[in-house]
Design a protein around this motif. Structure first.
Motif, PDB file in Angstrom:
ATOM      1  N   ALA A   1       0.840  -1.200   0.000  1.00 50.15           N
ATOM      2  CA  ALA A   1       0.000   0.000   0.000  1.00 50.15           C
ATOM      3  C   ALA A   1       0.874   1.248   0.000  1.00 50.15           C
ATOM      4  CB  ALA A   1      -0.917  -0.016   1.214  1.00 50.15           C
ATOM      5  N   ARG A   2       0.369   2.311  -0.589  1.00 53.65           N
ATOM      6  CA  ARG A   2       1.091   3.571  -0.585  1.00 53.65           C
ATOM      7  C   ARG A   2       1.105   4.156   0.829  1.00 53.65           C
ATOM      8  NH1 ARG A   2       2.255   1.439  -4.640  1.00 53.65           N
ATOM      9  NH2 ARG A   2       2.026   2.224  -6.765  1.00 53.65           N
ATOM     10  N   GLY A   3       2.127   4.988   1.096  1.00 57.05           N
ATOM     11  CA  GLY A   3       2.244   5.588   2.414  1.00 57.05           C
ATOM     12  C   GLY A   3       3.365   4.940   3.212  1.00 57.05           C
ATOM     13  N   THR A   4       3.325   5.064   4.531  1.00 55.53           N
ATOM     14  CA  THR A   4       4.390   4.558   5.395  1.00 55.53           C
ATOM     15  C   THR A   4       4.407   3.033   5.399  1.00 55.53           C
ATOM     16  OG1 THR A   4       4.249   6.506   6.821  1.00 55.53           O
ATOM     17  CG2 THR A   4       5.311   4.551   7.731  1.00 55.53           C
ATOM     18  N   LEU A   5       5.608   2.471   5.155  1.00 53.92           N
ATOM     19  CA  LEU A   5       5.778   1.026   5.154  1.00 53.92           C
ATOM     20  C   LEU A   5       6.413   0.519   6.439  1.00 53.92           C
ATOM     21  CD1 LEU A   5       7.137   0.447   1.517  1.00 53.92           C
ATOM     22  CD2 LEU A   5       4.777   0.330   2.302  1.00 53.92           C
ATOM     23  N   ALA A   6       7.358   1.306   6.987  1.00 54.88           N
ATOM     24  CA  ALA A   6       8.064   0.863   8.187  1.00 54.88           C
ATOM     25  C   ALA A   6       8.735   2.066   8.853  1.00 54.88           C
ATOM     26  CB  ALA A   6       9.092  -0.206   7.844  1.00 54.88           C
ATOM     27  N   GLN A   7       9.083   1.889  10.126  1.00 57.56           N
ATOM     28  CA  GLN A   7       9.817   2.892  10.879  1.00 57.56           C
ATOM     29  C   GLN A   7      11.053   2.218  11.443  1.00 57.56           C
ATOM     30  OE1 GLN A   7       8.406   6.094  11.216  1.00 57.56           O
ATOM     31  NE2 GLN A   7      10.326   6.860  12.106  1.00 57.56           N
ATOM     32  N   GLN A   8      12.232   2.793  11.188  1.00 54.27           N
ATOM     33  CA  GLN A   8      13.480   2.278  11.723  1.00 54.27           C
ATOM     34  C   GLN A   8      14.192   3.399  12.458  1.00 54.27           C
ATOM     35  OE1 GLN A   8      15.279   0.580   8.082  1.00 54.27           O
ATOM     36  NE2 GLN A   8      15.081  -1.426   9.071  1.00 54.27           N
TER      37      GLN A   8
ATOM     38  N   SER B   1       8.709   5.019   3.232  1.00 53.20           N
ATOM     39  CA  SER B   1       7.379   5.131   2.626  1.00 53.20           C
ATOM     40  C   SER B   1       7.459   4.877   1.133  1.00 53.20           C
ATOM     41  CB  SER B   1       6.777   6.508   2.898  1.00 53.20           C
ATOM     42  OG  SER B   1       7.603   7.534   2.370  1.00 53.20           O
ATOM     43  N   GLN B   2       6.308   4.511   0.573  1.00 54.95           N
ATOM     44  CA  GLN B   2       6.201   4.333  -0.868  1.00 54.95           C
ATOM     45  C   GLN B   2       5.284   5.422  -1.401  1.00 54.95           C
ATOM     46  OE1 GLN B   2       5.365   0.353  -2.074  1.00 54.95           O
ATOM     47  NE2 GLN B   2       5.521   0.793  -4.262  1.00 54.95           N
ATOM     48  N   THR B   3       5.786   6.192  -2.372  1.00 52.81           N
ATOM     49  CA  THR B   3       5.062   7.346  -2.878  1.00 52.81           C
ATOM     50  C   THR B   3       3.980   6.923  -3.860  1.00 52.81           C
ATOM     51  OG1 THR B   3       6.596   7.670  -4.718  1.00 52.81           O
ATOM     52  CG2 THR B   3       7.153   8.738  -2.635  1.00 52.81           C
ATOM     53  N   ASP B   4       3.161   7.912  -4.267  1.00 56.51           N
ATOM     54  CA  ASP B   4       2.063   7.626  -5.197  1.00 56.51           C
ATOM     55  C   ASP B   4       2.556   7.114  -6.546  1.00 56.51           C
ATOM     56  OD1 ASP B   4       0.183   8.328  -3.340  1.00 56.51           O
ATOM     57  OD2 ASP B   4      -0.012  10.407  -4.040  1.00 56.51           O
ATOM     58  N   ASN B   5       3.780   7.552  -6.956  1.00 56.40           N
ATOM     59  CA  ASN B   5       4.309   7.067  -8.243  1.00 56.40           C
ATOM     60  C   ASN B   5       5.098   5.770  -8.095  1.00 56.40           C
ATOM     61  OD1 ASN B   5       6.644   7.936  -7.041  1.00 56.40           O
ATOM     62  ND2 ASN B   5       7.099   9.554  -8.524  1.00 56.40           N
ATOM     63  N   GLY B   6       5.029   5.178  -6.898  1.00 58.88           N
ATOM     64  CA  GLY B   6       5.573   3.845  -6.710  1.00 58.88           C
ATOM     65  C   GLY B   6       7.000   3.756  -6.234  1.00 58.88           C
ATOM     66  N   GLN B   7       7.718   4.861  -6.088  1.00 56.55           N
ATOM     67  CA  GLN B   7       9.105   4.784  -5.675  1.00 56.55           C
ATOM     68  C   GLN B   7       9.212   4.724  -4.158  1.00 56.55           C
ATOM     69  OE1 GLN B   7      10.654   8.628  -7.182  1.00 56.55           O
ATOM     70  NE2 GLN B   7      11.336   8.996  -5.092  1.00 56.55           N
TER      71      GLN B   7
ATOM     72  N   GLN C   1      12.059  -3.725 -12.096  1.00 57.65           N
ATOM     73  CA  GLN C   1      12.904  -2.553 -11.943  1.00 57.65           C
ATOM     74  C   GLN C   1      12.313  -1.723 -10.818  1.00 57.65           C
ATOM     75  OE1 GLN C   1      12.635  -0.489 -15.729  1.00 57.65           O
ATOM     76  NE2 GLN C   1      10.619   0.362 -15.264  1.00 57.65           N
ATOM     77  N   PHE C   2      13.106  -0.804 -10.257  1.00 59.72           N
ATOM     78  CA  PHE C   2      12.558   0.013  -9.179  1.00 59.72           C
ATOM     79  C   PHE C   2      13.428   1.247  -8.965  1.00 59.72           C
ATOM     80  CE2 PHE C   2      10.472   0.857  -5.097  1.00 59.72           C
ATOM     81  CZ  PHE C   2       9.182   0.471  -5.412  1.00 59.72           C
ATOM     82  N   ARG C   3      12.816   2.252  -8.327  1.00 50.46           N
ATOM     83  CA  ARG C   3      13.515   3.505  -8.026  1.00 50.46           C
ATOM     84  C   ARG C   3      13.404   3.783  -6.534  1.00 50.46           C
ATOM     85  NH1 ARG C   3      11.934   9.582 -10.239  1.00 50.46           N
ATOM     86  NH2 ARG C   3      13.225  10.715  -8.736  1.00 50.46           N
ATOM     87  N   ILE C   4      14.493   4.277  -5.956  1.00 52.50           N
ATOM     88  CA  ILE C   4      14.522   4.568  -4.523  1.00 52.50           C
ATOM     89  C   ILE C   4      15.254   5.888  -4.286  1.00 52.50           C
ATOM     90  CG2 ILE C   4      16.547   3.060  -4.350  1.00 52.50           C
ATOM     91  CD1 ILE C   4      15.882   2.613  -1.431  1.00 52.50           C
ATOM     92  N   THR C   5      14.789   6.641  -3.294  1.00 55.36           N
ATOM     93  CA  THR C   5      15.488   7.840  -2.844  1.00 55.36           C
ATOM     94  C   THR C   5      16.089   7.556  -1.474  1.00 55.36           C
ATOM     95  OG1 THR C   5      13.981   9.308  -4.049  1.00 55.36           O
ATOM     96  CG2 THR C   5      15.288  10.289  -2.276  1.00 55.36           C
ATOM     97  N   LEU C   6      17.416   7.625  -1.375  1.00 54.03           N
ATOM     98  CA  LEU C   6      18.120   7.309  -0.136  1.00 54.03           C
ATOM     99  C   LEU C   6      17.993   8.446   0.873  1.00 54.03           C
ATOM    100  CD1 LEU C   6      21.328   5.659  -1.652  1.00 54.03           C
ATOM    101  CD2 LEU C   6      19.296   4.542  -0.719  1.00 54.03           C
ATOM    102  N   PRO C   7      18.370   8.187   2.137  1.00 49.18           N
ATOM    103  CA  PRO C   7      18.199   9.213   3.181  1.00 49.18           C
ATOM    104  C   PRO C   7      18.912  10.528   2.903  1.00 49.18           C
ATOM    105  CG  PRO C   7      18.656   7.072   4.159  1.00 49.18           C
ATOM    106  CD  PRO C   7      18.839   6.905   2.691  1.00 49.18           C
ATOM    107  N   ASP C   8      20.009  10.508   2.112  1.00 50.29           N
ATOM    108  CA  ASP C   8      20.740  11.743   1.810  1.00 50.29           C
ATOM    109  C   ASP C   8      20.177  12.476   0.602  1.00 50.29           C
ATOM    110  OD1 ASP C   8      21.502   9.864  -0.063  1.00 50.29           O
ATOM    111  OD2 ASP C   8      23.532  10.677  -0.257  1.00 50.29           O
ATOM    112  N   GLY C   9      19.115  11.943  -0.009  1.00 50.96           N
ATOM    113  CA  GLY C   9      18.536  12.561  -1.193  1.00 50.96           C
ATOM    114  C   GLY C   9      19.042  11.993  -2.500  1.00 50.96           C
ATOM    115  N   THR C  10      19.997  11.061  -2.459  1.00 47.72           N
ATOM    116  CA  THR C  10      20.493  10.420  -3.671  1.00 47.72           C
ATOM    117  C   THR C  10      19.395   9.573  -4.304  1.00 47.72           C
ATOM    118  OG1 THR C  10      22.803  10.377  -2.973  1.00 47.72           O
ATOM    119  CG2 THR C  10      22.128   8.695  -4.541  1.00 47.72           C
TER     120      THR C  10
END
Length: 390
Positions: A150-157, A163-169, A194-203
């Motif tokens: 589901a979109r939204g928050t997936l986990a807290q560490q 979280s997974q955004t509306d466009n799936g990343q 395939q998949f896209r991710i934004t890391l904690p530093d914004g990369t």
């Protein structure tokens, strides 16, 4: 073959109306040197006419056609002293490009158009292309399927929200609190994913099929290090006090802020790092080199540097396309195998090179059909296996 008959065959092909026998006839004549002039005239007339419905306007069609002719002429001139077989192969690539332009613009991209009986033989349902799908493996071992989550928050560490955004990343937000142990997550894509991710530093990171990224849930101060397998593209967020380091198959890439691609598939001969913007240092087995934009480091026993590589073709996967220019068929089939999650078996040895420019969204039969039109190769698809023959 008379020009009128050739034009009729082309028209029927574009109308998805050509019989298997007619297709064989068309392919045979497209491969014959005697048909060069006739084919050029037919294609030119087809592009200039309004008979082929297409989203491109007349000026765009004319530009496409002129570019193809110029490339074909350059290839012919460059190979004038080489064996006839090679010249024919190069011309065949130009012919295939013309047919692909006609078929792609007038037939394939027309919404709702269907292709039927003359595709490569399939024993069952066509093989669909890959899609956005991956698995997130958290530090505690939990696995989250990203294509169905589901979109939204997936986990807290700790202080980090995943979280997974509306466009799936996938997005990581937060920092590592002082004194907190660094925990690592892994995103892995299957064959056909395939998949896209934004890391904690914004990369920003793009993963190709059958790839993985191992990274901290939050980067510690002064350090940003990740590990990859397969093929991964990075747009690194600048941070002067914390270099960004990528490790893949014994090769280390170090940057401050830049755009680059790492291809580290185990079935490829070398780990290839290609720089699009900025600068990177590539180290392997005690040796290191600095890359400039457009350069590629190929790390095997040693590091070989290539300048001015075709970055547009190399990055086509990220932009949803297959783009190969005069590439050995085995190399192309490895890409196809990973994206469609199929096995490839070569029954015959094929030494010709091929060129292809096509969306990665097409079903497998359409892609194989384009390659067959280039000549010299035939495909049989049985379940999830492609058999390659002359």
């Amino acid at each position: 073959m008379e020009q009128a008959h050739l034009k009729t065959l082309l028209q029927r092909y574009l109308d998805n109306n050509l019989s298997p026998q007619g297709l064989k006839e068309l392919i045979v004549h497209l491969q014959q040197d005697t048909q060069h002039d006739t084919l050029l005239q037919v294609v030119q007339q087809a592009l200039a006419s309004g008979a082929y419905a297409a989203p491109a306007d007349a000026a765009q069609k004319d530009t496409i056609f002129r570019n193809i002719l110029q490339k074909a002429a350059e290839q012919e001139a460059a190979t004038a002293l080489q064996p006839v077989k090679r010249r024919t192969s190069l011309w065949r690539a130009a012919v295939a490009a013309m047919v692909i332009v006609l078929a792609g613009v007038a037939a394939y991209f027309a919404a709702g158009h269907r292709w039927t009986s003359h595709a490569p033989a399939l024993t069952h349902q066509d093989v669909l292309p890959g899609a956005n799908k991956a698995v997130l493996i958290l530090a505690d071992g939990r696995r989250i399927t990203l294509d169905s989550a589901a979109r939204g928050t997936l986990a807290q560490q700790g202080n980090v929200t995943i979280s997974q955004t509306d466009n799936g990343q996938l997005d990581y937000n937060g920092t590592n609190a002082n004194g907190k142990a660094v925990v690592y997550n892994t995103v892995t894509t299957p064959r056909g994913g395939q998949f896209r991710i934004t890391l904690p530093d914004g990369t920003k990171v793009w993963l190709n099929a059958a790839s993985s990224l191992h990274f901290p849930a939050a980067f510690p101060a002064g350090e940003r290090s990740v590990e990859v397998t397969g093929e991964v593209y990075f747009e690194v967020a600048p941070r002067a006090t914390a270099p960004f380091t990528v490790t893949a198959r014994g090769t280390t890439v170090t940057v401050l802020g830049t755009r680059f691609n790492v291809n580290a598939y185990t079935d490829e001969a070398s780990v290839n790092t290609t720089l699009l913007e900025g600068s990177v240092k590539v180290a392997h087995q005690g040796r290191s080199v600095m890359l400039k934009p457009g350069g590629q480091a190929q790390a095997k026993e040693n590091i070989r540097v290539l300048d001015n590589v075709d970055t547009e073709a190399l990055m086509a996967w990220k932009n949803g396309r297959f783009s190969c220019n005069d590439i050995p068929l085995e190399n192309i089939m490895r890409q196809i195998s990973r994206w469609y999650d199929i096995q490839v078996v070569f029954k015959d040895r094929i030494t010709d090179t091929y060129s292809i420019e096509i969306s990665r969204d097409v079903p497998l039969s359409k892609l194989l059909r384009f390659l067959e039109l280039s000549g010299g190769v035939h495909f049989e698809v049985n379940e999830k296996t492609i058999i390659v023959k002359k």
